[in-house]
Scaffold this active site. Structure first.
Site, PDB file in Angstrom:
ATOM      1  N   LYS A 111     -24.496  21.816  12.480  1.00  0.00           N
ATOM      2  CA  LYS A 111     -25.802  21.847  11.830  1.00  0.00           C
ATOM      3  C   LYS A 111     -26.612  23.066  12.235  1.00  0.00           C
ATOM      4  O   LYS A 111     -27.366  23.601  11.431  1.00  0.00           O
ATOM      5  CB  LYS A 111     -26.576  20.545  12.089  1.00  0.00           C
ATOM      6  CG  LYS A 111     -25.961  19.362  11.351  1.00  0.00           C
ATOM      7  CD  LYS A 111     -26.799  18.097  11.419  1.00  0.00           C
ATOM      8  CE  LYS A 111     -26.115  16.992  10.607  1.00  0.00           C
ATOM      9  NZ  LYS A 111     -26.812  15.702  10.690  1.00  0.00           N
ATOM     10  N   LYS A 196     -16.483  16.995   5.388  1.00  0.00           N
ATOM     11  CA  LYS A 196     -16.817  15.590   5.156  1.00  0.00           C
ATOM     12  C   LYS A 196     -17.838  15.465   4.029  1.00  0.00           C
ATOM     13  O   LYS A 196     -18.634  16.382   3.789  1.00  0.00           O
ATOM     14  CB  LYS A 196     -17.319  14.924   6.435  1.00  0.00           C
ATOM     15  CG  LYS A 196     -18.747  15.212   6.833  1.00  0.00           C
ATOM     16  CD  LYS A 196     -19.226  14.176   7.869  1.00  0.00           C
ATOM     17  CE  LYS A 196     -20.709  14.358   8.157  1.00  0.00           C
ATOM     18  NZ  LYS A 196     -21.326  13.254   8.891  1.00  0.00           N
ATOM     19  N   LYS A 199     -24.528  13.319   2.911  1.00  0.00           N
ATOM     20  CA  LYS A 199     -25.745  13.057   2.140  1.00  0.00           C
ATOM     21  C   LYS A 199     -26.496  14.326   1.798  1.00  0.00           C
ATOM     22  O   LYS A 199     -27.070  14.465   0.738  1.00  0.00           O
ATOM     23  CB  LYS A 199     -26.707  12.214   2.991  1.00  0.00           C
ATOM     24  CG  LYS A 199     -26.591  10.747   2.838  1.00  0.00           C
ATOM     25  CD  LYS A 199     -27.816  10.129   3.481  1.00  0.00           C
ATOM     26  CE  LYS A 199     -27.485   9.322   4.728  1.00  0.00           C
ATOM     27  NZ  LYS A 199     -27.360  10.043   5.960  1.00  0.00           N
TER      28      LYS A 199
HETATM   29  N1  AQP Z   1     -17.870  11.467   5.133  1.00  0.00           N
HETATM   30  C1  AQP Z   1     -17.947  10.385   5.889  1.00  0.00           C
HETATM   31  N2  AQP Z   1     -16.878   9.561   6.018  1.00  0.00           N
HETATM   32  C2  AQP Z   1     -16.958   8.452   6.778  1.00  0.00           C
HETATM   33  N3  AQP Z   1     -18.076   8.068   7.448  1.00  0.00           N
HETATM   34  C3  AQP Z   1     -19.169   8.846   7.337  1.00  0.00           C
HETATM   35  N4  AQP Z   1     -20.415   8.747   7.845  1.00  0.00           N
HETATM   36  C4  AQP Z   1     -21.132   9.803   7.413  1.00  0.00           C
HETATM   37  N5  AQP Z   1     -20.394  10.609   6.630  1.00  0.00           N
HETATM   38  C5  AQP Z   1     -19.162  10.039   6.559  1.00  0.00           C
HETATM   39  C6  AQP Z   1     -20.901   7.637   8.649  1.00  0.00           C
HETATM   40  O1  AQP Z   1     -22.071   7.145   8.025  1.00  0.00           O
HETATM   41  C7  AQP Z   1     -22.931   6.599   9.005  1.00  0.00           C
HETATM   42  C8  AQP Z   1     -24.343   7.028   8.726  1.00  0.00           C
HETATM   43  O2  AQP Z   1     -24.483   8.396   8.945  1.00  0.00           O
HETATM   44  P1  AQP Z   1     -25.899   9.037   9.208  1.00  0.00           P
HETATM   45  O3  AQP Z   1     -26.712   8.972   8.014  1.00  0.00           O
HETATM   46  O4  AQP Z   1     -26.505   8.434  10.407  1.00  0.00           O
HETATM   47  O5  AQP Z   1     -25.564  10.511   9.600  1.00  0.00           O
HETATM   48  P2  AQP Z   1     -24.407  11.490   9.265  1.00  0.00           P
HETATM   49  O6  AQP Z   1     -23.159  11.063   9.950  1.00  0.00           O
HETATM   50  O7  AQP Z   1     -24.924  12.829   9.609  1.00  0.00           O
HETATM   51  O8  AQP Z   1     -24.205  11.301   7.685  1.00  0.00           O
HETATM   52  P3  AQP Z   1     -24.339  12.368   6.545  1.00  0.00           P
HETATM   53  O9  AQP Z   1     -24.035  11.685   5.279  1.00  0.00           O
HETATM   54  O10 AQP Z   1     -23.538  13.575   6.865  1.00  0.00           O
HETATM   55  O11 AQP Z   1     -25.872  12.676   6.561  1.00  0.00           O
HETATM   56  P4  AQP Z   1     -26.600  14.064   6.759  1.00  0.00           P
HETATM   57  O12 AQP Z   1     -26.074  14.929   5.641  1.00  0.00           O
HETATM   58  O13 AQP Z   1     -28.045  13.741   6.608  1.00  0.00           O
HETATM   59  O14 AQP Z   1     -26.248  14.575   8.096  1.00  0.00           O
HETATM   60  C9  AQP Z   1     -22.410   7.038  10.355  1.00  0.00           C
HETATM   61  O15 AQP Z   1     -21.825   5.925  10.997  1.00  0.00           O
HETATM   62  C10 AQP Z   1     -21.361   8.065  10.033  1.00  0.00           C
HETATM   63  O16 AQP Z   1     -20.310   8.016  10.941  1.00  0.00           O
END
Ligand code: AQP
Length: 332
Positions: A111, A196, A199
């Protein structure tokens, strides 16, 4: 009963990655223990957020949790910032964490590199949020943390921090275990299957969101990056795009990747993609219907009020023990 804790950031409509990697397990787990699910809005602000959008994302995520099957009679659902103990614990735990440990976190490296690439400021909180996350978990005497495998490193750090605190001060924390989803899969971006699904991906075509319409879902899956071989086969190394779509269908239908491959035996990518899209659409339809009932309801506020009250009671008791162990304040 075992205590289960997990959180999701309200940084946008949750994706199929969030759902398959973590959230899909939440309703299943609430029958196996005392589950606590959190909307971690304080984590969301480690990246600059628009205040109006953040508020609406928080509410939307709360409705989504219930729409996927979290039962407020069985689980506690609450918003992190409505329980001040999280920020308190986060600070205390920063004081038992080294900068080196934080700099080693892959999510920080990714990030901060992304922010640097776009000339955005890298906020201090992007480095220091893992102790906040450790606090989220440790405040509730958590046994099990169901998260996607991208969070493994953070849970390992949480365990290290807890053990260090217990040793340096006084045995205060239970050491939590990670529970990776049975599917254990990391869902990839539809546009770049080596990354991956996320969001916050700026490319809308890369993610399927739980509120996407059937048309959008069809379109996105149809344009998902695959390969030129034309055979539906599971091979993560050489066919990451096709394998990702197989993973998605397998996870949503609770079947094996072999079953999915067998289903598309002899079929081309057109039929394969249409089939996967239909599975996704059918799976999301009842979730979206329940979401729409909840989003503007008073019921949702009542659930969140009750959740905050219950969470505050548990978390404040832990803060008291932490402060006593560290010698903060005058004690009770
Ligand atoms: N691509 C993925 N595959 C499987 N699991 C995933 N998680 C996130 N992306 C994947 C799981 O979703 C849960 C919630 O995640 P979060 O919102 O707390 O943060 P993150 O992991 O940073 O998710 P994002 O979607 O990538 O959000 P942003 O873009 O805002 O950083 C977690 O349990 C994570 O493991």
């Amino acid at each position: 009963a075992k205590r289960i804790f997990s959180g999701v950031q309200p940084t946008g409509v949750i994706t199929l990655g969030n759902y398959i990697g973590a959230i899909k397990q939440f309703p299943e787990l609430q029958d196996q223990g005392d589950a606590i699910y959190c909307i971690v809005d304080q984590h969301a602000i480690t990246i600059q957020q628009d205040p109006k959008e953040l508020r609406s994302n928080i509410r939307s995520l709360a409705a989504m949790y219930i729409a996927v099957g979290i039962d407020p009679e069985k689980s506690i659902l609450f918003i992190q910032s409505e329980v001040p103990a999280h920020a308190q614990a986060g600070w205390m735990l920063q004081c038992v964490t080294s900068i080196g440990e934080l700099e080693r976190m892959t999510q920080f490296k990714d990030k901060s590199a992304k922010a640097a690439g776009t000339n955005e400021t890298v906020l201090a909180a992007l480095l220091t949020y893992p102790p906040l996350m450790a606090g989220d978990i440790l405040l509730y005497n958590t046994d099990i943390v169901p998260v996607g495998d991208d969070q493994k490193q953070h849970i390992e750090l949480t365990r290290d921090i807890a053990e260090r605190f217990n040793k340096r001060y006084k045995k205060t924390f239970k050491i939590p275990d990670i529970a990776l989803s049975k599917a254990g899969r990391r869902i990839k971006s539809l546009q770049d299957p080596t990354k991956k699904m996320s969001k916050s991906d700026a490319n809308a075509k890369a993610t399927i969101r739980l509120l996407d319409t059937p048309k959008q879902i069809e379109k996105k899956i149809k344009s998902a990056v695959t390969d030129s071989e034309g055979i539906v086969r599971y091979d993560k190394e050489n066919k990451p795009g096709v394998s990702n779509l197989i993973d998605i269908e397998a996870a949503l239908t609770n079947s094996s990747t072999e079953d999915v491959v067998a289903k598309y035996d002899g079929k081309g990518y057109g039929d394969f993609k249409a089939g996967v899209a239909q599975v996704v659409i059918d799976h999301l339809a009842p979730i979206q219907a329940r979401y729409n009932e909840l989003i503007d309801s008073e019921e949702l506020d009542r659930i969140l009020d009750e959740g905050a009250e219950k969470a505050n009671a548990i978390a404040n008791a832990t803060i008291q023990r932490m402060e006593d162990a560290m010698g903060l304040g005058r004690g009770s």
